[in-house]
Design a protein around this motif. Structure first.
Motif, PDB file in Angstrom:
ATOM      1  N   TYR A 129      40.100  19.366  88.263  1.00  0.00           N
ATOM      2  CA  TYR A 129      42.000  19.320  88.865  1.00  0.00           C
ATOM      3  C   TYR A 129      41.703  17.644  88.635  1.00  0.00           C
ATOM      4  O   TYR A 129      41.128  17.432  89.937  1.00  0.00           O
ATOM      5  CB  TYR A 129      42.325  19.782  89.287  1.00  0.00           C
ATOM      6  N   ASP A 130      42.055  16.292  87.985  1.00  0.00           N
ATOM      7  CA  ASP A 130      41.781  14.940  88.912  1.00  0.00           C
ATOM      8  C   ASP A 130      43.075  14.286  89.056  1.00  0.00           C
ATOM      9  O   ASP A 130      44.603  14.214  87.722  1.00  0.00           O
ATOM     10  CB  ASP A 130      41.642  14.703  87.481  1.00  0.00           C
ATOM     11  N   GLU A 131      43.443  14.006  90.090  1.00  0.00           N
ATOM     12  CA  GLU A 131      44.715  13.678  90.504  1.00  0.00           C
ATOM     13  C   GLU A 131      44.952  12.606  89.788  1.00  0.00           C
ATOM     14  O   GLU A 131      46.025  11.908  90.100  1.00  0.00           O
ATOM     15  CB  GLU A 131      44.754  13.282  91.775  1.00  0.00           C
ATOM     16  N   THR A 149      40.077  17.173  81.588  1.00  0.00           N
ATOM     17  CA  THR A 149      39.871  17.761  83.030  1.00  0.00           C
ATOM     18  C   THR A 149      41.044  18.884  82.439  1.00  0.00           C
ATOM     19  O   THR A 149      41.559  19.321  81.410  1.00  0.00           O
ATOM     20  CB  THR A 149      40.703  17.091  83.574  1.00  0.00           C
ATOM     21  N   SER A 150      41.448  19.825  83.733  1.00  0.00           N
ATOM     22  CA  SER A 150      42.503  20.114  83.234  1.00  0.00           C
ATOM     23  C   SER A 150      44.049  20.160  83.583  1.00  0.00           C
ATOM     24  O   SER A 150      45.258  21.204  83.459  1.00  0.00           O
ATOM     25  CB  SER A 150      42.684  21.935  84.409  1.00  0.00           C
ATOM     26  N   ILE A 151      44.132  18.549  83.884  1.00  0.00           N
ATOM     27  CA  ILE A 151      46.070  18.555  83.620  1.00  0.00           C
ATOM     28  C   ILE A 151      46.296  18.784  82.040  1.00  0.00           C
ATOM     29  O   ILE A 151      45.449  18.174  81.188  1.00  0.00           O
ATOM     30  CB  ILE A 151      45.335  17.118  83.967  1.00  0.00           C
ATOM     31  N   ASN A 191      33.891  17.369  86.023  1.00  0.00           N
ATOM     32  CA  ASN A 191      34.547  18.489  84.688  1.00  0.00           C
ATOM     33  C   ASN A 191      32.927  19.230  83.908  1.00  0.00           C
ATOM     34  O   ASN A 191      33.127  20.164  83.321  1.00  0.00           O
ATOM     35  CB  ASN A 191      35.933  18.237  84.066  1.00  0.00           C
TER      36      ASN A 191
END
Length: 337
Positions: A129-131, A149-151, A191
């Motif tokens: 999970y990449d802010e 990523t899961s975004i 990831n």
């Protein structure tokens, strides 16, 4: 010579010349090269400030680069960056790298977005999970993520197929009779590492096998941690007959540990490393999962970023390349008994 004179010399419109010089993707590569060659021949040099004011662009692409000890010793990383630089130079554009401490990485992105000092960004080392991706997807500044990523917000990304590559590695070992297989992983919040780890488990499950938890070691992404991980595996009561290392920097350390322990690689223990290693390792040709053409991968990400700038929707710019297994001499048939 000014832009108008250069256009007259070529017999094409000023708009086309300007777009060719500024790297717009809708200009054909043949026209772009013709314009660039003429600009070089006649000594045309655009005024950078005037060009930026007229176009609203800086002609600069950025990479925010958290400082980790081994990056500049990573040949694959340097090849990818080299491909980006070459692609940008062909369009008279520049790449800047902004080094930051890992703790302040997001703040650096916020500052870049606010100041608009670049036309776009390449975002590397994507997390599960990449802010950074979540933030940039809402800001309107074009970016391409190097990795998935899961975004869920639509964004452009380039990656190699981590699941397929790990499956190929496991199946290669299974075909040589190996059933006790270990895995040395990068941190699983990355990831790529999480995808490779999950694929490793699925491939073993499909063969009716389970990995010994003592042979699964994570948080290794440099030579020292790879060395220590392999030492730990060798010290277990029943070491595996084969080990996969999911990143080439740790692979160097893992190979060194085997050599220092006097292990006959490919006989006493087999090993597959993800990514080519440039180091000379006692003459061994290491079996690898290779990510082909890292320089072309860098150029591809630049091409995708320019397409974003030209208005291509980000969900149409999601590219997955396939890794390949390169056989070496570090995988052998398992010893029976």
């Amino acid at each position: 010579m000014n832009l108008k004179s250069l256009a007259q010399q070529l017999g094409i419109s000023e708009t086309t010349v300007s777009r060719a010089l500024n790297g717009y993707p809708e200009v054909s590569e043949r026209t772009r090269q013709r314009v660039l060659a003429a600009a070089e021949e006649f000594g045309y040099r655009p005024n950078p400030m005037a060009r930026s004011l007229a176009s609203g662009r800086t002609n600069v692409i950025g990479i925010v680069h958290p400082l980790f000890p081994n990056d500049l010793a990573d040949p694959m990383f340097m090849q990818i960056v080299g491909g980006m630089v070459e692609a940008l130079e062909a369009r008279q554009m520049d790449l800047i790298m902004a080094p930051v401490s890992p703790l302040h990485e997001l703040r650096a992105y916020e500052h870049i977005v606010k100041e608009r000092r670049v036309d776009g960004l390449i975002v590397g080392r994507t997390h599960l999970y990449d802010e950074r991706i979540a933030y940039l997807a809402k800001q309107g500044l074009p970016f391409v993520a190097h990795g998935r990523t899961s975004i869920n917000e639509p964004h452009a990304w380039f990656d190699y197929d981590n699941e397929a590559g790990m499956r190929i590695a496991v199946e290669h070992l299974l075909a040589h009779g190996h059933q006790r297989i270990g895995l040395i992983s990068a941190p699983l919040d990355m990831n790529f590492a999480r995808q490779r780890f999950a694929s490793f488990g699925k491939a073993l499950d499909a063969a009716g096998l389970k990995a010994d938890p003592r042979h699964l070691i994570e948080n290794t992404n440099d030579r020292r941690s790879g060395y220590l991980a392999m030492q730990k595996i060798l010290a277990s009561d029943t070491p595996p007959s084969a080990v996969i290392v999911d990143n080439h920097m740790s692979g160097v350390g893992a190979m060194r540990a085997l050599l220092d322990a006097g292990v006959k690689i490919g006989q006493d223990m087999s090993i597959i490393v993800w990514g080519k290693m440039e180091d000379s390792l006692a003459g061994y040709h290491v079996t690898t999962i290779d990510q082909p053409h890292p320089d072309l991968a860098g150029a591809k990400m630049i091409e995708m970023l320019l397409s974003l700038q030209a208005g291509t929707p980000p969900e149409q710019l999601q590219v997955l390349w396939q890794p390949v297994l390169v056989p070496g001499e570090t995988v052998g048939q398992v010893k029976l008994g």
